[in-house]
Every structure is written in structure tokens, then in C-alpha cells.
Design an enzyme around this catalytic site. Structure first.
Site, short mmCIF file in Angstrom:
data_model
loop_
_atom_site.label_atom_id
_atom_site.label_comp_id
_atom_site.label_asym_id
_atom_site.label_seq_id
_atom_site.Cartn_x
_atom_site.Cartn_y
_atom_site.Cartn_z
N GLU A 33 -37.73 37.54 105.79
CA GLU A 33 -37.27 38.92 105.69
C GLU A 33 -37.55 39.54 104.32
O GLU A 33 -37.53 40.75 104.17
CB GLU A 33 -35.78 39.00 106.01
CG GLU A 33 -34.88 38.12 105.15
CD GLU A 33 -34.74 38.60 103.74
OE1 GLU A 33 -34.68 39.83 103.53
OE2 GLU A 33 -34.69 37.76 102.83
N SER A 34 -37.81 38.70 103.32
CA SER A 34 -38.04 39.19 101.97
C SER A 34 -39.49 39.62 101.78
O SER A 34 -40.13 39.30 100.79
CB SER A 34 -37.65 38.13 100.94
OG SER A 34 -38.29 36.90 101.19
N SER A 57 -43.77 35.78 90.96
CA SER A 57 -43.82 36.55 92.20
C SER A 57 -43.53 38.03 91.99
O SER A 57 -44.26 38.72 91.31
CB SER A 57 -42.87 35.93 93.22
OG SER A 57 -43.04 36.54 94.49
N HIS A 58 -42.43 38.49 92.56
CA HIS A 58 -42.09 39.92 92.56
C HIS A 58 -41.23 40.31 91.37
O HIS A 58 -40.77 41.45 91.30
CB HIS A 58 -41.35 40.25 93.86
CG HIS A 58 -40.15 39.37 94.07
ND1 HIS A 58 -40.27 38.02 94.33
CD2 HIS A 58 -38.83 39.63 94.05
CE1 HIS A 58 -39.06 37.50 94.46
NE2 HIS A 58 -38.18 38.44 94.29
N ASP A 74 -47.72 38.59 92.73
CA ASP A 74 -48.73 37.55 92.95
C ASP A 74 -49.44 37.67 94.29
O ASP A 74 -50.21 36.80 94.67
CB ASP A 74 -48.11 36.16 92.80
CG ASP A 74 -47.10 35.83 93.88
OD1 ASP A 74 -46.47 36.77 94.42
OD2 ASP A 74 -46.92 34.63 94.19
N ASP A 90 -46.89 42.66 96.01
CA ASP A 90 -46.06 42.28 94.86
C ASP A 90 -46.89 41.65 93.75
O ASP A 90 -48.12 41.68 93.77
CB ASP A 90 -44.94 41.34 95.31
CG ASP A 90 -45.46 39.94 95.66
OD1 ASP A 90 -46.62 39.83 96.12
OD2 ASP A 90 -44.71 38.96 95.48
N ASP A 124 -48.29 37.80 97.49
CA ASP A 124 -47.88 37.14 98.73
C ASP A 124 -46.90 37.97 99.57
O ASP A 124 -46.60 37.61 100.70
CB ASP A 124 -47.32 35.74 98.46
CG ASP A 124 -46.09 35.72 97.55
OD1 ASP A 124 -45.64 36.81 97.12
OD2 ASP A 124 -45.58 34.62 97.28
N ARG A 125 -46.41 39.08 99.04
CA ARG A 125 -45.48 39.91 99.79
C ARG A 125 -46.13 41.25 100.16
O ARG A 125 -47.11 41.66 99.55
CB ARG A 125 -44.19 40.16 98.99
CG ARG A 125 -43.46 38.88 98.67
CD ARG A 125 -42.15 39.15 97.97
NE ARG A 125 -41.51 37.88 97.60
CZ ARG A 125 -40.21 37.66 97.61
NH1 ARG A 125 -39.39 38.62 97.96
NH2 ARG A 125 -39.72 36.49 97.27
N LYS A 160 -47.31 32.73 102.07
CA LYS A 160 -47.29 34.07 102.64
C LYS A 160 -48.42 34.88 102.02
O LYS A 160 -48.87 34.57 100.92
CB LYS A 160 -45.93 34.72 102.44
CG LYS A 160 -45.33 34.65 101.04
CD LYS A 160 -43.90 35.19 101.06
CE LYS A 160 -43.20 35.02 99.72
NZ LYS A 160 -42.62 33.69 99.55
#
Length: 542
Positions: free
Chosen positions: A363-364, A112-113, A278, A276, A280-281, A375
Site C-alpha cells: 500500500e505504500s 528510498s522516499h 530510488d 520516489d 521503486d515507488r 518494487k
């Protein structure tokens, strides 16, 4: 030829909220990735002849593990693998492919991030047939299997060509290398008014997206520059790189500060976004206004009907427990369901599948809807652009109008990263031991009304998830939440969430940290953060 290879278990292969994450040298140990992938397959039933989707965010070691996963899928009896060209599939794009082509499930390779590189982070997670992360009953079974595994199966064949779109064969199993972007772009065009967004950009609204050297570069370039007419270069750091070009691909005010500063400058763009590792953010910034993820969820929900894919309205909203209650006020006004879940996108899956919730967020910096089961960073960015186009207002105007109508939830997250694990666990144990005695205690003008360790009772399947975060609730609606993150790979990450509701529009212009100062001090008082962790200040404040 299919080989059965003898192996022995590795300690610590317990999936967290988003799969198994470790440093690359850990995953690079002989049999380490193989053990975990075989444990996934051993925990599933009924996949013989079925389709498995495989892809990742392009980080270091991505290609090597994809080759392993393809050969193991063939050896274990899958009928087909669909894999993104170059090994690339953003997490939301992978979810979409699983759903669109009715695959049995998918293996998503990402941390992820988290940073990428030879000595940085890597991850593997399994997504089920609805496109979402595996629920706890499956991840628990995977972990149990990792502790006793003694063999794995793998096809002893040459690597396939990941860069050539088309069909190949591995031990009788079809491997289809697909364009990783096309299906996702088609989905976005079905949800949003591309014509209105194109007119917004043509009318002079400057839009930039920072892909941070990570996976969304090709997706954002195709959509923003080629489909929506933004000038070339509007997508920055657009080439996915194994080390993300040295970026820490976490779209927040620390790691995307250059973008933030640019948008805030007088001559800078009108709208900026970052994504990010991958995909998703997301982070959304407008001239003079950073949009918190909690406010972003609430504003998207309140304005959902401007987007064609949501023109009939939304069924409900779901948010993770640490996310601010801003969306709750929207749900109340709309007369729709509001669901509070533990952190982890997998907890939204049942609500989305049952039609109880349409939009959801954490919230992340994670926001999404029922279009996939992850997400989706670019989805959130396009929703914002659709809102801007429909309302013909700036980001700052939209946010301030929302606060005026619903009140403002002042909100901040303080992260203490790579804390000594024993110290972090000790801090949480101290808080749990204090729960019964906290109600009635005061700190300055604050009085504790209630305190608990959040437990979630899934309204769809009846499952219960306990110990999801310590909540200290104060009279008047303020709160502090403590939890340990499951996304790090070194030590422990303590997250402290601080929130105050302010209905008075005359008090909506206060600096966030100033507005929360007494609650931040109360968090230190009740948790003894400095004493127990040795940390004077947070690593990151968002």
C-alpha cells in the site's frame, strides 16, 4: 595495498525493512559506514572472485560511500564490481543488473522516499543473488556482527572515476562502470507493448512523470521521451540531485501535490505519475481519479494479459498485510493464489522465486512483479500506460469499471511521523495487551469480530515472522491496522490503515475519509492515539 583497520562497534546498526537508515552525519562518522559494510561481508560466504553490484539513488554522500564500498569489496576478495555511472542505479535497475549478470549480490545505497541532503537521510542495504533484499536470517547476522566487529579491510588506493563508462582495476579486482539505464530499458521493452503506448501518446494522450529530482529522471526520459515519443519536458524534475532539488521524494498526495493538481485541472495532462528517491515507488493519477496503490495492484493484476510479458496470465498475487483486500477479489475470480505477507519487499522473494506469485504490491506506493525482486515504480507506470492503450479508456473509466465488477475497498493510511519512540511503543504495547478483550467490543455500529498481532508463516521456507502489525477486524469486513514503520530515521512513525469494503456500486462515489469516518474514530478510541502521542491529527493522509 590492503589495510586492516582496527575499529569498535557502533550502537544501533540494526537493519530495518530496507537496510540501515540514519542521518548523513551519523553515516559520516569515521568507520561508521565501513563497520556496516564489513559486517555485511562477514555475514556472507562463498563470494571470493564473485561479482558485486553497487549503486545508489544519487543522494548526498552516495559517491563517498560507493568509493568506500568498492575499496572494501576489493580488500575482501570480490573478483569484480559493477557500478552505475556516476554512482547511479535505481533500486529496480540494481536488482535487474544482479539478476541479468548473475552477480553474487549487491549493495544499494538509498533511503528510498526519505529526504536527501547534508543533514537528511542515507541508507545501505544488501541484496542477495536473486536481486531481492536480504532475508531476515542475513540481516540478523549482519546486525549481530555489527555489535562485535573489531576490524575492517579496505584497499588503500585512489578513488576510481565513476563518471567514465568502462573498466578499471582496484587491487586486482575489476571495476566495471556501466550505463545505469540501458539494461533496464531493454527489460521494459521486453515486457510492454511500446508500439501501442507510442500510438496512445501520438494520438493525443498527454502523459507526464515527475521524477522529483531523484533517480528515475534518466530512466523516465529515455523511455517516455526518447522511446515512446512524449514531448520534451514530459519528465519533470528529471535531473538526479544530491538533495533532490529540495523535494521530499515520496510520491504521494502531499509531496506530489503539484502534479496531482495539474492533472486534475481542466487543461492539465490526461495521465500523471510520480516516483520516489530510488525509483521503486509510484503514484498514478488520471484526470478526475487518483489511483490508490491497493487499487493499482488489483487493476494491474486484473488486466495483466494486455502486456506482452504477461500474456500467458499470472500465477498468483502477493500483497503486504496492510494493503487492502482489493487484489484478493481479483485472485478469487481468476482462480489463482493469493498471499498476504508482512510489510517489506523481502517477504515476496520466496513466493516469486518459487513461481507462486507473479505480481505483488504494498500500500505504500510499491508495485512490482517477477521481472526483478524489488518494487518498480516505472514498471507500474508503463503497465498503466499499456492498459490505457489496450482498453482505450481513461484512468477514471478503468477504475470505476473495476469497482463495478469487484466492489470498492475504501482505504486510507494515516501516518504520525517522528512520534516519541517510547510513546509509540507504549501505544503498540497497549493494543497488544488489549487483544484478548477486543472481540465483542462495540464502537457505534461497529463490532469487533477478531483482533490479533499478525504473524507470517512463509509457505516456501517455513520461517515465521511475528509481531508484524495489530489488526482489529470488524464484522462485515472492515478493519483497522496499526504498525510502526521501519523506514524512518527520527523517532517513530505510527501508521494506521483503515479499510471498508463496499459492494454497492451506488455507494462508490463517497469521499474516502467520509466513508471511513466511523472506523477512523474507532481507531482513536481503541488505540488512544491523541492521549498517548500528543498528536491531534496525522502528519500525512494517503
Amino acid at each position: 595495498m590492503i589495510k586492516t583497520v582496527a575499529t569498535t562497534p557502533f550502537d544501533g546498526q540494526k537493519p530495518g525493512t530496507s537496510g540501515l537508515r540514519k542521518k548523513v552525519p551519523v553515516f559520516a562518522q569515521p568507520n561508521y559506514a565501513e563497520n556496516f559494510i564489513q559486517s555485511i561481508f562477514d555475514s556472507l560466504e562463498g563470494f571470493a572472485g564473485e561479482t558485486l553490484v553497487i549503486g545508489g539513488d544519487g543522494r548526498y554522500f552516495n559517491r563517498e560511500v560507493i568509493q568506500i564500498a568498492i575499496k572494501m569489496a576489493a580488500a575482501n576478495g570480490f573478483g569484480k564490481v559493477m557500478v552505475g555511472q556516476g554512482g547511479i542505479l535505481s533500486t529496480p535497475a540494481a536488482s535487474n543488473v544482479i539478476r541479468k549478470y548473475k552477480a553474487f549480490g549487491g549493495i544499494v545505497l538509498s533511503a528510498s522516499h526519505n529526504p536527501g541532503g547534508p543533514n537528511e537521510d542515507f541508507g545501505i542495504k544488501y541484496n542477495i543473488g536473486n536481486g531481492g533484499p536480504a532475508p531476515e536470517k542475513i540481516t540478523d547476522a549482519i546486525y549481530a556482527r555489527t555489535k562485535v566487529i573489531d576490524t575492517y579491510k579496505i584497499a588503500d588506493v585512489a578513488d576510481i572515476d565513476l563518471d567514465k563508462v568502462g573498466t578499471q582495476t582496484v587491487e586486482g579486482m575489476t571495476v566495471e562502470v556501466i550505463d545505469p539505464v540501458a539494461d533496464y530499458v531493454e527489460l521494459m521493452e521486453s515486457l510492454f507493448d511500446f508500439g501501442a503506448i507510442r500510438a496512445l501518446i501520438a494520438g493525443g494522450t498527454r502523459v507526464v512523470i515527475d521524477s522529483m529530482g531523484a533517480v528515475t529522471g534518466p530512466y523516465a526520459t529515455e523511455i517516455l521521451e526518447k522511446r515512446l515519443g512524449a514531448p520534451a519536458g514530459s519528465v519533470r524534475n528529471s535531473t538526479p540531485l544530491p538533495d533532490f532539488g529540495g523535494h521530499h521524494p515520496d510520491p504521494n498526495l502531499v509531496h506530489a501535490k503539484e502534479l496531482y493538481d495539474d492533472v486534475m485541472s481542466p487543461e492539465g495532462p490526461d495521465f500523471g505519475a510520480a516516483s520516489d528517491g530510488d525509483g521503486d515507488r509510484n503514484m498514478v493519477v488520471g484526470k478526475g481519479m487518483f489511483v490508490t496503490p491497493s487499487d493499482s495492484l488489483a487493476i494491474i493484476a486484473a488486466n495483466a494479459t494486455v502486456a506482452p510479458g504477461y500474456s500467458q496470465g499470472i500465477a498468483g498475487i502477493a500483497r503486504s498485510m496492510p494493503t487492502s483486500a482489493a487484489a484478493d477479489r481479483v485472485a478469487e475470480k481468476l482462480g489463482i493464489g493469493m498471499y498476504e505477507t508482512p510489510t517489506g519487499w523481502k517477504f515476496f522473494g520466496n513466493l516469486l522465486d518459487a513461481g507462486k506469485a507473479t505480481v505483488c504490491g504494498e500500500e505504500s506506493f510499491g508495485t512490482g512483479s517477477d521481472h526483478v525482486r524489488e518494487k518498480d515504480g516505472l514498471w507500474a507506470v508503463l503497465f498503466w500506460l499499456n492498459i490505457l492503450a489496450a482498453r482505450k479508456q481513461s484512468v477514471a473509466q478503468i477504475v470505476k469499471a473495476h469497482w463495478a465488477e469487484y466492489g470498492r475497498n475504501y482505504y486510507s493510511r494515516h501516518d504520525y511521523e517522528e512520534v516519541d519512540t517510547d510513546a509509540a511503543n507504549g501505544l503498540m504495547a497497549h493494543l497488544r495487551d488489549s487483544l484478548a478483550s477486543l472481540p465483542g467490543q462495540t464502537f457505534g455500529a461497529l463490532e469487533v469480530e477478531a483482533a490479533d498481532d499478525f504473524a507470517y508463516h512463509d509457505p516456501i521456507d517455513g520461517s515465521v515472522s511475528k509481531n508484524q502489525g495489530i489488526r482489529i477486524l470488524f464484522k462485515g469486513g472492515s478493519r483497522v491496522v496499526f504498525r510502526l514503520s521501519g523506514t524512518g530515521t527520527a523517532g517513530a512513525t505510527l501508521r494506521v490503515y483503515v479499510e471498508r469494503y463496499e459492494p454497492d456500486a451506488a455507494r462508490h462515489g463517497i469521499d474516502t475519509q467520509e466513508a471511513l469516518a466511523d472506523l477512523i474514530a474507532a481507531a482513536e478510541h481503541f488505540a488512544q492515539i491523541k492521549t498517548r502521542t500528543g498528536r491531534e491529527t496525522p502528519t500525512v493522509i494517503t
